[in-house]
Design a protein around this motif. Structure first.
Motif, PDB file in Angstrom:
ATOM      1  N   GLN A 500       0.838  -1.200   0.000  1.00  0.00           N
ATOM      2  CA  GLN A 500       0.000   0.000   0.000  1.00  0.00           C
ATOM      3  C   GLN A 500       0.875   1.253   0.000  1.00  0.00           C
ATOM      4  N   GLN A 501       0.283   2.358  -0.403  1.00  0.00           N
ATOM      5  CA  GLN A 501       1.067   3.583  -0.594  1.00  0.00           C
ATOM      6  C   GLN A 501       0.902   4.557   0.568  1.00  0.00           C
ATOM      7  N   THR A 502       1.945   5.413   0.726  1.00  0.00           N
ATOM      8  CA  THR A 502       1.993   6.378   1.816  1.00  0.00           C
ATOM      9  C   THR A 502       2.299   7.759   1.261  1.00  0.00           C
ATOM     10  N   ILE A 503       1.660   8.783   1.835  1.00  0.00           N
ATOM     11  CA  ILE A 503       2.007  10.177   1.535  1.00  0.00           C
ATOM     12  C   ILE A 503       2.596  10.795   2.796  1.00  0.00           C
ATOM     13  N   VAL A 504       3.782  11.413   2.650  1.00  0.00           N
ATOM     14  CA  VAL A 504       4.415  12.132   3.759  1.00  0.00           C
ATOM     15  C   VAL A 504       4.401  13.612   3.410  1.00  0.00           C
ATOM     16  N   PHE A 505       3.784  14.402   4.256  1.00  0.00           N
ATOM     17  CA  PHE A 505       3.556  15.822   3.969  1.00  0.00           C
ATOM     18  C   PHE A 505       4.415  16.702   4.877  1.00  0.00           C
ATOM     19  N   LEU A 506       5.148  17.628   4.244  1.00  0.00           N
ATOM     20  CA  LEU A 506       5.884  18.662   4.974  1.00  0.00           C
ATOM     21  C   LEU A 506       5.807  19.936   4.147  1.00  0.00           C
ATOM     22  N   ASN A 507       5.299  20.990   4.714  1.00  0.00           N
ATOM     23  CA  ASN A 507       5.083  22.213   3.927  1.00  0.00           C
ATOM     24  C   ASN A 507       6.334  23.093   3.907  1.00  0.00           C
ATOM     25  N   VAL A 588      10.633   6.003  -3.640  1.00  0.00           N
ATOM     26  CA  VAL A 588      10.183   7.322  -3.178  1.00  0.00           C
ATOM     27  C   VAL A 588      10.084   8.272  -4.361  1.00  0.00           C
ATOM     28  N   ILE A 589       9.101   9.148  -4.318  1.00  0.00           N
ATOM     29  CA  ILE A 589       8.986  10.211  -5.319  1.00  0.00           C
ATOM     30  C   ILE A 589       8.643  11.502  -4.570  1.00  0.00           C
ATOM     31  N   ARG A 590       9.153  12.632  -5.065  1.00  0.00           N
ATOM     32  CA  ARG A 590       8.956  13.913  -4.379  1.00  0.00           C
ATOM     33  C   ARG A 590       8.197  14.876  -5.284  1.00  0.00           C
ATOM     34  N   MET A 591       7.265  15.620  -4.696  1.00  0.00           N
ATOM     35  CA  MET A 591       6.494  16.593  -5.463  1.00  0.00           C
ATOM     36  C   MET A 591       6.470  17.917  -4.710  1.00  0.00           C
ATOM     37  N   ASP A 592       7.242  18.878  -5.221  1.00  0.00           N
ATOM     38  CA  ASP A 592       7.249  20.237  -4.664  1.00  0.00           C
ATOM     39  C   ASP A 592       7.622  21.188  -5.791  1.00  0.00           C
ATOM     40  N   LEU A 593       7.824  22.443  -5.468  1.00  0.00           N
ATOM     41  CA  LEU A 593       8.095  23.441  -6.508  1.00  0.00           C
ATOM     42  C   LEU A 593       9.382  23.137  -7.276  1.00  0.00           C
ATOM     43  N   ASP A 594      10.338  22.480  -6.610  1.00  0.00           N
ATOM     44  CA  ASP A 594      11.620  22.190  -7.257  1.00  0.00           C
ATOM     45  C   ASP A 594      11.515  21.064  -8.274  1.00  0.00           C
ATOM     46  N   ASN A 600       5.092  19.415 -18.183  1.00  0.00           N
ATOM     47  CA  ASN A 600       4.162  18.345 -17.827  1.00  0.00           C
ATOM     48  C   ASN A 600       4.626  17.571 -16.592  1.00  0.00           C
ATOM     49  N   SER A 601       5.444  18.227 -15.755  1.00  0.00           N
ATOM     50  CA  SER A 601       6.037  17.519 -14.623  1.00  0.00           C
ATOM     51  C   SER A 601       4.992  17.083 -13.599  1.00  0.00           C
ATOM     52  N   HIS A 602       3.944  17.909 -13.387  1.00  0.00           N
ATOM     53  CA  HIS A 602       2.889  17.513 -12.439  1.00  0.00           C
ATOM     54  C   HIS A 602       2.263  16.192 -12.858  1.00  0.00           C
ATOM     55  N   GLU A 603       1.826  16.138 -14.124  1.00  0.00           N
ATOM     56  CA  GLU A 603       1.171  14.938 -14.630  1.00  0.00           C
ATOM     57  C   GLU A 603       2.085  13.725 -14.524  1.00  0.00           C
ATOM     58  N   GLU A 604       3.364  13.920 -14.880  1.00  0.00           N
ATOM     59  CA  GLU A 604       4.304  12.803 -14.901  1.00  0.00           C
ATOM     60  C   GLU A 604       4.524  12.236 -13.499  1.00  0.00           C
ATOM     61  N   ILE A 605       4.681  13.109 -12.505  1.00  0.00           N
ATOM     62  CA  ILE A 605       4.901  12.647 -11.124  1.00  0.00           C
ATOM     63  C   ILE A 605       3.669  11.916 -10.610  1.00  0.00           C
ATOM     64  N   LEU A 606       2.496  12.488 -10.823  1.00  0.00           N
ATOM     65  CA  LEU A 606       1.263  11.856 -10.343  1.00  0.00           C
ATOM     66  C   LEU A 606       1.009  10.530 -11.058  1.00  0.00           C
ATOM     67  N   ARG A 607       1.272  10.492 -12.369  1.00  0.00           N
ATOM     68  CA  ARG A 607       1.080   9.248 -13.132  1.00  0.00           C
ATOM     69  C   ARG A 607       2.016   8.161 -12.631  1.00  0.00           C
ATOM     70  N   LYS A 608       3.286   8.528 -12.421  1.00  0.00           N
ATOM     71  CA  LYS A 608       4.272   7.546 -11.972  1.00  0.00           C
ATOM     72  C   LYS A 608       3.910   7.002 -10.592  1.00  0.00           C
ATOM     73  N   ASN A 613       2.964   2.321  -8.629  1.00  0.00           N
ATOM     74  CA  ASN A 613       2.731   1.980  -7.222  1.00  0.00           C
ATOM     75  C   ASN A 613       3.946   2.306  -6.348  1.00  0.00           C
ATOM     76  N   ILE A 614       4.455   3.538  -6.492  1.00  0.00           N
ATOM     77  CA  ILE A 614       5.585   3.997  -5.676  1.00  0.00           C
ATOM     78  C   ILE A 614       5.187   3.921  -4.200  1.00  0.00           C
ATOM     79  N   ASN A 615       6.099   3.440  -3.349  1.00  0.00           N
ATOM     80  CA  ASN A 615       5.767   3.249  -1.925  1.00  0.00           C
ATOM     81  C   ASN A 615       5.402   4.539  -1.204  1.00  0.00           C
ATOM     82  N   VAL A 616       6.242   5.588  -1.391  1.00  0.00           N
ATOM     83  CA  VAL A 616       6.070   6.814  -0.611  1.00  0.00           C
ATOM     84  C   VAL A 616       6.161   8.042  -1.514  1.00  0.00           C
TER      85      VAL A 616
END
Length: 815
Positions: A500-507, A588-594, A600-608, A613-616
């Motif tokens: 199962q997948q996990t989201i780790v949030f840090l603003n 692991v995959i990271r999604m932030d401004l960097d 199309n980076s948003h779509e690519e990260i979310l699709r991947k 089935n990336i763990n985190v």
């Protein structure tokens, strides 16, 4: 006969921003209508500038007026409803016509002028620099851009020589007007003969080349094929097509193509789902509002996972069946791909996309589709509120509480305010949707100003995720120095083991929040801003997130030269590294401004994340809202109390909203979700209420604080920022502005609380010192009137003042 045009000039200051009347030449009478762009002579020098026709009038007295020089557009770029909106915005946001019109048009459509010098006759006998000008022009075919000619001749008195040559009739200087973005055309081929004739020639062996036959067969199945495509499909050179053209089989034509940002985005057509009981109540009520044909405003307060998007889809379907159009606003560009898929699946080619990550050409073509009535639905971020529909029926603002709906540049509009004004003008329905409505919107609903509809259950009948709060003080006392509590570590391991997948949030993006010398206490700061530099490990650099200043990470302290300098604090880069370190083999995959700077980076990260089935997934607030991943069963929130200490009156509200939204990403499939919130401040009501998913309790606490401290929704707030390179001069101008504010409020008989001037929380940005005045006033109209007089008076008296004045009414960011 309408022979006068009322025109707003582009790029003027407010001092010169008004309607100017120009004569419409006989050749343009009847063809010039409001909303068109024209070129007109302006000022004493009669320089040619771009203008927008606001109205067409009739006047018998025209002798003192100048004439329109030329017309740019064949059809209006602004419809009459948008012109009315521009006039309203000009007053509401204390800006110019052009400031408002820029918001309504896609970037790149603005007209820029280029001076061109053309040689008319060359009789000889010239000497020196004049001869040099003639020679350069002659070598370049008799025509050259003014600036390029000036550079090649390279003389201080160039303008004098040009005027001399003009007077003698040797040259002419004219201006050409062009836009950066235009329609896109491609070279295409089509059959020049009937297919029956082609078949006969093939069967009688008149055509023997197999590649020629394949090209002709392809064209038989398609009306047009772009040259590039047919060359690639058949594997021939363009010369083969030329040969077939010479034989009379083919013809070439330039055809216009639409740049579609969703062209390669797969979507499946869907049918409306059977609504839940709560969804049906909302749908029926809003349908009745749409059927009334009158302006209505409604807040849909639905918990995360309650199926708000399906409600939106069915309401838009009803809107389209009435022959009307709909706009759907989403708060983050990262939400758009997912929303576009849902809407394309339901409405197909009737959906246009508008947001800032599109190319200039894509934005221009999507805008034209809307303007020309070729789409019925627009999905996009803040700027999509200006979609040029002329029969608007419904505007939906999803996640209406989001601060990204507020523009931080002039005009400092809020998309909800623009949407409300459009709906009032066009008798449309405005629907706000959120699991965590803004305090101001919920207050309006509770006081009966707008209607309140609620959905309290998840659409799939799943329970809300189980939320657990971890006190990080106890973790420290137990000897745990990791960024992850023991509880969160165990739950992440369980998820990895079960697939199962996990989201780790840090603003907080970056690797470390600041660099500190442990020998002398020196903190590395931006030389141009009053903020510490953030360490980014991938580039081995420290970066200012406000102005972009960057240097290599220092090995020694710049102050004491000690090598005891290191990074402190935690950002998403460091969390990504820690996950890899602590959970061996974890993906692991990271999604932030960097990581989302690409198109199309948003779509690519979310699709991947979804398909592989990336763990985190580690991310900032980009991952907190709207995303629907059925296999995400765990959400970990790090430093949940970080926003509480920002010194903003909305800090508690933002904390509650972010925690509730990110928690809502868990358990959206068939498996129940868990949420672990790590904090040092376990008693704050925003965190307690977020853990219990109890918006009403949070609101009841927050509204009391707002009332006691006199903050919105009980008053209107304005922030006046003065900024400049000389700190003392900025303070002096701020004191002058405060005196002017006091005087004008007294003159119009209204009461206001004026706080400051004090240094702004961010006291220096981009090498400019900042002083702030905060104004609290109960009457919005009087607040706008006073700020307009003070702002206009400030610039009229000090046009060349090096201290800038910025006004923001009801700001969402108090920094």
């Amino acid at each position: 006969m309408n022979n006068i045009a009322s025109i707003a000039i582009s790029n003027t200051t407010r001092k010169f921003d008004k309607d100017y009347h120009y004569i419409i030449p006989d050749k343009y009478i009847g063809s010039i209508v409001p909303g068109m762009r024209v070129i007109v002579p302006f000022g004493k020098s009669n320089r040619l500038v771009e203008g927008y026709v606001l109205d067409v009038l009739e006047s018998p007295e025209v002798s003192s007026l100048k004439e329109i020089s030329r017309v740019i557009d064949e059809k209006p770029v602004l419809k009459e409803n948008m012109i009315r909106l521009a006039c309203w915005m000009k007053r509401q946001y204390i800006c110019t016509y052009y400031d408002t019109i820029k918001c309504m048009l896609p970037p790149g459509t603005g007209v820029s002028s280029t001076k061109v010098v053309r040689l008319k006759k060359c009789e000889g006998g010239f000497k020196g620099n004049i001869k040099k000008i003639i020679d350069v022009l002659a070598e370049c075919g008799g025509e050259m851009e003014y600036e390029e000619l000036k550079k090649q001749v390279n003389t201080k008195t160039f303008a004098k020589y040009i005027n001399n040559l003009k007077e003698q009739g040797c040259i002419e200087v004219h201006e050409e007007f062009t836009s950066k973005v235009k329609e896109k055309y491609v070279r295409a081929v089509y059959l020049a003969k009937p297919w029956e004739e082609v078949v006969y020639d093939i069967e009688t062996n008149k055509i023997k080349n197999i590649k020629h036959i394949r090209i002709l067969e392809l064209l038989a199945e398609n009306e047009y094929i772009p040259v590039g495509d047919i060359v690639r499909f058949v594997g021939v050179s363009a010369g083969v097509l030329d040969t077939l053209k010479k034989k009379g089989y083919l013809e070439f034509e330039d055809i216009e193509v639409t740049r579609d940002p969703a062209a390669n985005m797969p979507y499946e057509r869907t049918l409306p789902m059977k609504p839940t009981q709560e969804q049906q109540v909302v749908i029926d009520r809003v349908k009745s509002m749409l059927d009334s044909g009158e302006f209505n405003e409604v807040l849909l307060h639905g918990i995360t996972g309650s199926g708000k998007t399906e409600v939106y889809l069915q309401l838009i379907g009803h809107c389209i069946s009435m022959g009307k159009q709909a706009i759907v606003l989403v708060p983050e560009i990262s939400l758009t791909p997912q929303m576009v898929n849902r809407f394309k699946g339901r409405f197909g080619e009737d959906v246009a996309v508008m947001h800032s990550r599109l190319s200039l050409g894509e934005r221009y073509d999507q805008w034209r589709l809307v303007r020309d009535g070729r789409t019925k639905v627009v999905v996009g971020a803040r700027s999509a509120v200006f979609a040029p529909f002329d029969n608007l029926g419904l505007v939906i603002i999803d996640e209406e509480h989001e601060s990204s709906y507020k523009s931080e540049i002039v005009p400092k509009y809020h998309a909800a305010e623009i949407a409300r004004q459009r709906c009032i003008m066009e008798n449309a329905v405005l629907l706000y949707g959120s699991a965590t409505p803004s305090v101001e919107t919920y207050y309006r609903a509770k006081t009966g100003e707008i209607e309140l509809l609620e959905m309290t259950k998840r659409a799939n009948n799943m329970l809300l995720p189980e939320v657990k709060v971890v006190d990080m003080r106890n973790e420290l006392n137990a000897g745990n120095r990791s960024v992850f509590s023991r509880c969160l570590q165990n739950e992440i391991r369980k998820n990895i083991d079960s697939g199962q997948q996990t989201i780790v949030f840090l603003n907080r993006r970056g690797y470390a929040t600041f660099i500190l010398c442990r020998n002398c206490g020196y903190v590395l700061k931006c030389p141009y801003c009053d903020v510490s530099l953030t360490y980014h490990s991938h580039e081995e650099r420290v970066i200012c997130h406000y102005c972009g200043f960057t240097v290599k990470n220092p090995e020694h302290c710049p102050k004491c030269k000690s090598n005891h300098i290191r990074n402190f604090g935690t950002g998403t880069q460091k969390i990504e590294e820690e996950v890899k370190k602590q959970f061996e083999g974890c993906t692991v995959i990271r999604m932030d401004l960097d990581t989302t700077t690409g198109k199309n980076s948003h779509e690519e990260i979310l699709r991947k994340f979804r398909d592989d089935n990336i763990n985190v997934m580690v991310g900032t607030q980009m991952i907190a809202k709207g995303h629907d991943f059925p296999n995400v069963t765990l959400v970990g929130v790090l430093a949940a109390d970080s926003i509480l200490n920002t010194g903003d009156y909305k800090a508690a509200e933002r904390t509650f909203q972010l925690l509730t939204q990110v928690a809502g990403r868990a358990g959206r499939g068939t498996i129940p979700g868990r949420v672990i919130i790590q904090t040092y401040n376990t008693d704050n009501y925003s965190i307690v209420c977020a853990c219990e998913q109890d918006y009403v309790s949070f609101y009841n606490n927050e509204i009391l604080v707002r009332k006691n401290l006199q903050y919105p929704p009980f008053i209107h707030l304005a922030s006046v920022i003065l900024s400049g390179v000389n700190d003392k001069q900025v303070l002096n101008r701020a004191l002058f502005v405060k005196n002017e504010l006091c005087r004008h409020f007294k003159d119009n008989g209204s009461t206001a609380q004026i706080l400051g001037p004090l240094r702004a929380p961010l006291a220096k940005i981009k090498n400019k010192y900042r002083w702030r005045i905060v104004i609290k006033c109960e009457e919005s109209d009087k607040l706008i009137d006073v700020l307009t007089k003070v702002s206009d008076g400030y610039y009229s008296k000090s046009a060349k003042n090096s201290v800038a004045l910025s006004v923001d009414i009801n700001p969402v960011n108090m920094l």
